[in-house]
Design an enzyme around this catalytic site. Structure first.
Site, PDB file in Angstrom:
ATOM      1  N   TRP A 226      46.057  51.313  41.694  1.00 37.75           N
ATOM      2  CA  TRP A 226      45.675  49.990  42.172  1.00 37.75           C
ATOM      3  C   TRP A 226      46.968  49.197  42.456  1.00 37.75           C
ATOM      4  O   TRP A 226      47.929  49.274  41.697  1.00 37.75           O
ATOM      5  CB  TRP A 226      44.820  49.260  41.128  1.00 37.75           C
ATOM      6  CG  TRP A 226      44.568  47.841  41.530  1.00 37.75           C
ATOM      7  CD1 TRP A 226      43.691  47.396  42.482  1.00 37.75           C
ATOM      8  CD2 TRP A 226      45.255  46.685  41.039  1.00 37.75           C
ATOM      9  NE1 TRP A 226      43.787  46.041  42.618  1.00 37.75           N
ATOM     10  CE2 TRP A 226      44.738  45.564  41.746  1.00 37.75           C
ATOM     11  CE3 TRP A 226      46.247  46.475  40.097  1.00 37.75           C
ATOM     12  CZ2 TRP A 226      45.180  44.269  41.516  1.00 37.75           C
ATOM     13  CZ3 TRP A 226      46.700  45.185  39.872  1.00 37.75           C
ATOM     14  CH2 TRP A 226      46.155  44.102  40.574  1.00 37.75           C
TER      15      TRP A 226
ATOM     16  N   ASP B 168      35.791  34.356  49.971  1.00 35.33           N
ATOM     17  CA  ASP B 168      35.777  35.610  49.213  1.00 35.33           C
ATOM     18  C   ASP B 168      34.739  35.546  48.093  1.00 35.33           C
ATOM     19  O   ASP B 168      33.790  34.754  48.129  1.00 35.33           O
ATOM     20  CB  ASP B 168      37.210  35.883  48.694  1.00 35.33           C
ATOM     21  CG  ASP B 168      37.515  37.357  48.548  1.00 35.33           C
ATOM     22  OD1 ASP B 168      37.095  37.946  47.538  1.00 35.33           O
ATOM     23  OD2 ASP B 168      38.168  37.932  49.448  1.00 35.33           O
ATOM     24  N   ASP B 169      34.928  36.353  47.089  1.00 36.18           N
ATOM     25  CA  ASP B 169      34.012  36.512  45.965  1.00 36.18           C
ATOM     26  C   ASP B 169      33.644  35.161  45.325  1.00 36.18           C
ATOM     27  O   ASP B 169      34.501  34.299  45.176  1.00 36.18           O
ATOM     28  CB  ASP B 169      34.732  37.390  44.936  1.00 36.18           C
ATOM     29  CG  ASP B 169      33.805  37.937  43.884  1.00 36.18           C
ATOM     30  OD1 ASP B 169      32.632  37.539  43.871  1.00 36.18           O
ATOM     31  OD2 ASP B 169      34.266  38.767  43.085  1.00 36.18           O
TER      32      ASP B 169
ATOM     33  N   ARG C  61      34.809  46.774  35.601  1.00 40.71           N
ATOM     34  CA  ARG C  61      34.791  45.355  35.976  1.00 40.71           C
ATOM     35  C   ARG C  61      33.410  44.752  35.660  1.00 40.71           C
ATOM     36  O   ARG C  61      32.871  43.955  36.415  1.00 40.71           O
ATOM     37  CB  ARG C  61      35.097  45.191  37.468  1.00 40.71           C
ATOM     38  CG  ARG C  61      35.798  43.871  37.778  1.00 40.71           C
ATOM     39  CD  ARG C  61      35.835  43.584  39.265  1.00 40.71           C
ATOM     40  NE  ARG C  61      36.694  42.457  39.545  1.00 40.71           N
ATOM     41  CZ  ARG C  61      36.649  41.756  40.658  1.00 40.71           C
ATOM     42  NH1 ARG C  61      35.803  42.060  41.610  1.00 40.71           N
ATOM     43  NH2 ARG C  61      37.458  40.746  40.839  1.00 40.71           N
TER      44      ARG C  61
ATOM     45  N   TRP D 193      33.735  43.763  53.437  1.00 43.97           N
ATOM     46  CA  TRP D 193      32.837  44.621  52.643  1.00 43.97           C
ATOM     47  C   TRP D 193      33.685  45.267  51.552  1.00 43.97           C
ATOM     48  O   TRP D 193      34.495  46.132  51.833  1.00 43.97           O
ATOM     49  CB  TRP D 193      32.210  45.673  53.564  1.00 43.97           C
ATOM     50  CG  TRP D 193      31.290  46.661  52.909  1.00 43.97           C
ATOM     51  CD1 TRP D 193      31.559  47.444  51.834  1.00 43.97           C
ATOM     52  CD2 TRP D 193      29.953  47.001  53.316  1.00 43.97           C
ATOM     53  NE1 TRP D 193      30.492  48.238  51.540  1.00 43.97           N
ATOM     54  CE2 TRP D 193      29.487  48.005  52.425  1.00 43.97           C
ATOM     55  CE3 TRP D 193      29.111  46.569  54.333  1.00 43.97           C
ATOM     56  CZ2 TRP D 193      28.231  48.585  52.544  1.00 43.97           C
ATOM     57  CZ3 TRP D 193      27.849  47.144  54.452  1.00 43.97           C
ATOM     58  CH2 TRP D 193      27.411  48.126  53.560  1.00 43.97           C
ATOM     59  N   ASP D 194      33.458  44.828  50.324  1.00 43.70           N
ATOM     60  CA  ASP D 194      34.291  45.276  49.209  1.00 43.70           C
ATOM     61  C   ASP D 194      33.554  46.318  48.374  1.00 43.70           C
ATOM     62  O   ASP D 194      32.329  46.486  48.481  1.00 43.70           O
ATOM     63  CB  ASP D 194      34.651  44.051  48.352  1.00 43.70           C
ATOM     64  CG  ASP D 194      35.959  44.208  47.601  1.00 43.70           C
ATOM     65  OD1 ASP D 194      36.462  45.340  47.492  1.00 43.70           O
ATOM     66  OD2 ASP D 194      36.474  43.179  47.123  1.00 43.70           O
ATOM     67  N   MET D 195      34.287  46.986  47.499  1.00 42.72           N
ATOM     68  CA  MET D 195      33.713  48.026  46.635  1.00 42.72           C
ATOM     69  C   MET D 195      34.686  48.183  45.474  1.00 42.72           C
ATOM     70  O   MET D 195      35.745  48.761  45.623  1.00 42.72           O
ATOM     71  CB  MET D 195      33.635  49.310  47.471  1.00 42.72           C
ATOM     72  CG  MET D 195      32.739  50.381  46.963  1.00 42.72           C
ATOM     73  SD  MET D 195      33.554  51.429  45.763  1.00 42.72           S
ATOM     74  CE  MET D 195      32.459  52.795  45.728  1.00 42.72           C
ATOM     75  N   ASN D 196      34.315  47.618  44.324  1.00 48.65           N
ATOM     76  CA  ASN D 196      35.319  47.419  43.282  1.00 48.65           C
ATOM     77  C   ASN D 196      35.261  48.324  42.066  1.00 48.65           C
ATOM     78  O   ASN D 196      35.845  48.000  41.033  1.00 48.65           O
ATOM     79  CB  ASN D 196      35.290  45.959  42.826  1.00 48.65           C
ATOM     80  CG  ASN D 196      36.155  45.093  43.724  1.00 48.65           C
ATOM     81  OD1 ASN D 196      37.249  45.475  44.079  1.00 48.65           O
ATOM     82  ND2 ASN D 196      35.645  43.938  44.115  1.00 48.65           N
TER      83      ASN D 196
ATOM     84  N   CYS E  76      37.165  47.198  52.428  1.00 47.47           N
ATOM     85  CA  CYS E  76      38.070  46.908  51.315  1.00 47.47           C
ATOM     86  C   CYS E  76      37.506  47.633  50.101  1.00 47.47           C
ATOM     87  O   CYS E  76      36.294  47.828  50.000  1.00 47.47           O
ATOM     88  CB  CYS E  76      38.047  45.390  51.081  1.00 47.47           C
ATOM     89  SG  CYS E  76      38.869  44.830  49.585  1.00 47.47           S
TER      90      CYS E  76
ATOM     91  N   ASP F 291      45.556  45.133  47.241  1.00 45.04           N
ATOM     92  CA  ASP F 291      45.551  43.825  46.597  1.00 45.04           C
ATOM     93  C   ASP F 291      46.968  43.356  46.320  1.00 45.04           C
ATOM     94  O   ASP F 291      47.179  42.229  45.871  1.00 45.04           O
ATOM     95  CB  ASP F 291      44.763  43.875  45.276  1.00 45.04           C
ATOM     96  CG  ASP F 291      43.266  43.742  45.520  1.00 45.04           C
ATOM     97  OD1 ASP F 291      42.885  43.353  46.636  1.00 45.04           O
ATOM     98  OD2 ASP F 291      42.485  44.054  44.598  1.00 45.04           O
TER      99      ASP F 291
END
Ligand code: GLA
Length: 744
Positions: A200, A367-368, A444, A478-481, A527, A549
């Site tokens: 990361w 954002d989030d 998370r 489009w995020d994926m954490n 993302c 990031d």
């Protein structure tokens, strides 16, 4: 010229495109398909001697008693499992009775203009005028299995796009436990290999090692490529470098578990293979059913790594990326993540937009944290409805405010996720990926939605669509954490649980396809916790991907160098952020952060109302630089001139127009070297005989001599490319400069 031929008398296939040839031959009366040659263009049709079938141990038709010796050294184009080729196989099929030995031999072929898509998967595309395809059907008569190998080539591009389809005609159900996209057998030429590794905030660092005996590889079992590994490998001659030597690159157009490996054999052959990682893969194929693998792109360069990168950039820009923004300059955005994290309201956002718009920034990305009960990262994923406590008047009002200031509005989603503390989880706990009866591992504090299920993806999409229709939202991040673990789906039967990972990725692809079809002018940026899903598969849906990031200008040099080894600069999400940097705590000049981000999609990741007046004042200039140079950066040829990751002091790269009429050179002096006055760099891609002027970013001449003040100097392309220019060393670290090379 693009040419694909089947030569009946030689029983061989020859593909010629741009500067390369790819040759295969059919061997023995049984019809084994062998790989003869891939590399720089060759004029002769008969290259079958390269397969060494006339040397001992001969072919089975001449030496049946040593069949296994043949199998274990023949350069199979698509090697099978269990019959005596003891190297890594490309395909493994378990029959109903549990056997897994297969042999594939030639049956037929087809050559046609254009290229068909791959069902449910991203792939390179082309039309009848510029693309040709070869299909070779192999069969295992005893097992009733067919393997169709696809090869597509594109006018002017030194690459071959390959994938494979496995068809079950056995009359029974079989299980596919391995199906590589492509395999390539070559002689070892003292090859080195490059792979990309990371973590990361430290994605895609370049790693060069020798190709050793046995198997070496990279793979992901995270359900996505991940920060750690990358589905790319290149083989290069020992003496090959940035601008010289022969290089073979292979990249997978896929966003899930992959494995790319090399195997160096006892006979000093090298097998290079890529495809879905077999570890957690088991696909049920009922009689009559087929399975298509993801696509692999194979590039050959006789001009070192740089030549390989430029070919990947071209094929991805011209034959992979699609949509409204493919060839367009993207709006300069400002993202509120590092500016506010979860601590925002409508007023704060409007203030940022107000200030940003006056500086020339063109889009605010929220954002989030705008939805459900999302006050921190412990809850609410899945509840995709606006949180009016934070955003009074909702997104519609925010969009109106932002639009009124001449800016667009963009929005963050994490569609694949579900928080245990969410309305969605309370209503549908079984929609989360989990193993029945086992406490799932959170990451998370979140779980993953079961994207193999259409009811789940339909529901998520209905919420996203409603949000996008509720306001003028022109961009989606489009995020994926988190990676996938505890694999289990309430809807897949036990014998098909091995299909989960691939079905999951296909679920993601399907939803992204719906999104870009329903909203054709939407700018989609993928993302994944930064750059964990920066792959060619995602580029088929959105033209840009958030690189990392880590927005520190120094860290970004290595991340962007590794990324640009394969992907065009037009795809690299790069922003200027505040200092000390939030990922590494380093402070670099605002100017340097701008120069580094200008080699990507460009934008800001900071609270523009709170940075220093001095930094803020630089923004309109950076905006102007973006407008001045983005066409060049987005569409030009990329040359790596110096690498900080190699020399630990100085980084330099160039974007040059395809016609050689102008170039932009970015130099970053990361670490001041004592007593060095200047560095000599050579430029690339210019016209030998044309005359060029060197300019600083303020338009003044970048003077090379101690000559007359204010005197304009012109240089020929040949001088700039062969003798080079001097870049004065800076006082202090992290200083950068742009040089505009412009034809006079
Ligand atoms: C990931 C992304 C960031 C940001 C956060 C929000 O880490 O990479 O850019 O969107 O999620 O939670």
């Amino acid at each position: 010229m693009t040419d694909i031929r089947y030569l009946e008398d030689l029983k061989s296939f020859k593909i010629d495109v741009a500067h390369i040839s790819y040759v295969m031959g059919i061997v023995d009366k049984e019809g084994f398909l062998g790989h003869a040659y891939f590399g720089k263009h060759i004029a002769d049709d008969d290259a079958s001697y390269l397969m060494r079938v006339f040397e001992p141990p001969f072919t089975p038709e001449k030496n049946e008693r040593d069949r296994l010796s043949f199998y274990d050294c023949f350069p199979f184009e698509y090697p099978t499992h269990g019959i005596g080729d003891f190297r890594e196989s490309a395909v493994r099929i378990e029959t109903g009775s549990g056997n897994y030995a297969n042999s594939l031999t030639f049956r037929s072929h087809r050559i046609y203009d254009g290229k068909e898509g791959i069902q449910g998967l991203p792939a390179t595309w082309g039309n009848a005028a510029d693309t040709k395809t070869l299909e070779i059907t192999l069969e295992d008569k005893e097992a009733g299995i067919e393997a169709i190998l696809y090869y597509s080539v594109f006018e002017g591009i030194d690459a071959v796009a390959r994938h494979t389809k496995i068809v079950n005609k056995s009359g029974k159900t079989v299980y596919l436990t391995k199906a590589a996209s492509a395999s390539l057998d070559m002689d070892n030429r003292d090859f080195d290999k490059i792979t990309l590794f990371g973590s990361w905030a430290r994605e895609r660092h370049i790693n060069r090692t020798a190709v050793n005996y046995g198997i070496q590889g990279m793979c992901s079992r995270r359900g996505e490529p991940g920060h750690q590994e990358h589905a790319f490998t290149c083989l290069m001659e020992k003496n090959a470098g940035q601008n010289n030597g022969e290089v073979y690159g292979i990249d997978l157009v896929y966003s899930g578990n992959f494995r790319t490996l090399t195997e160096r054999s006892q006979f000093d052959q090298v097998r290079l293979m890529t495809g879905i990682d077999p570890e957690d893969f088991r696909w049920e194929l009922k009689d009559g059913a087929s399975f298509e693998t993801p696509e692999a792109v194979l590039v050959f360069s006789a001009e070192g790594l740089g030549g390989m990168s430029r070919t990947f950039h071209d094929i991805y820009r011209e034959h992979l990326i699609r949509g409204y923004y493919r060839d367009k300059k993207r709006p300069i955005l400002i993202n509120n993540w590092e500016a506010t994290y979860f601590d925002f309201n409508a007023e704060k956002l409007v203030n940022i937009a107000d200030c940003a718009s006056k500086l020339g920034i063109e889009m605010l990305v929220l954002d989030d944290g705008w939805f459900g009960n999302r006050f921190d990262d412990n809850r609410a994923l899945g509840d995709w409805y606006v949180n009016e406590k934070k955003l009074e008047g909702g997104l519609k009002k925010l969009a109106e405010e932002v639009n009124r200031r001449g800016m667009k509005l963009g929005l963050w989603f994490e569609p694949e996720m579900i928080s245990p503390d969410s309305d969605l989880y309370r209503a549908h706990p079984d929609w989360a990926v989990h193993v029945q009866g086992r406490r799932p591992g959170l990451a998370r504090n979140q779980m993953v939605l079961d994207f193999t299920r259409e009811d789940v993806t339909d529901y998520v999409y209905s919420l996203i669509k409603k949000v996008l229709q509720s306001a003028n939202i022109e961009y989606v991040k489009w995020d994926m954490n988190r990676p996938l673990s505890d694999i289990g789906s309430a809807c897949l039967p036990a014998e098909r649980m091995g299909e989960f990972h691939h079905r999951y990725v296909m679920g993601v692809y399907k939803l992204q396809e719906r999104l870009v079809t329903d909203f054709p002018k939407l700018l989609l940026e993928n993302c994944s916790g930064g750059g964990a899903r920066f792959d060619a598969g995602m580029l088929y849906y959105g033209p840009q991907i958030w690189c990392s990031d880590d927005t520190d200008a120094v860290e970004r040099l290595e991340i962007q160098e590794g990324t640009a080894l394969i992907y065009p600069l037009s795809a690299m999400g790069a922003h200027v952020s505040d200092c000390p940097n939030h990922a590494v705590g380093r402070t670099t000049p605002f100017e340097t952060r701008g120069h580094v981000a200008l080699s990507g999609t460009f934008g800001y990741e900071l609270d523009v109302t709170r940075i220093s007046e001095e930094d803020r004042k630089l923004i309109p200039h950076q905006v102007e630089l973006y407008h001045r140079f983005n066409d060049l950066v987005r569409t030009g040829d990329y040359y790596r001139i110096a690498s900080f990751s190699e020399n630990h002091a100085f980084d330099c790269w160039e974007s040059v127009a395809k016609d050689g009429s102008e170039a932009l050179v970015t130099c970053v002096n990361v670490r001041k070297t004592a007593n060095v006055k200047s560095r000599r760099i050579k430029l690339f891609g210019l016209q030998e005989n044309a005359s060029y002027r060197l300019l600083n970013e303020d338009g003044s001449d970048f003077v090379q001599t101690m000559g007359e003040e204010g005197k304009t100097l012109y240089f020929h392309g040949s001088t700039l490319m062969n003798a080079g220019i001097n870049i004065p060393d800076t006082w202090g670290d992290f200083r950068s400069r742009l040089i505009h090379v412009k034809q006079a």
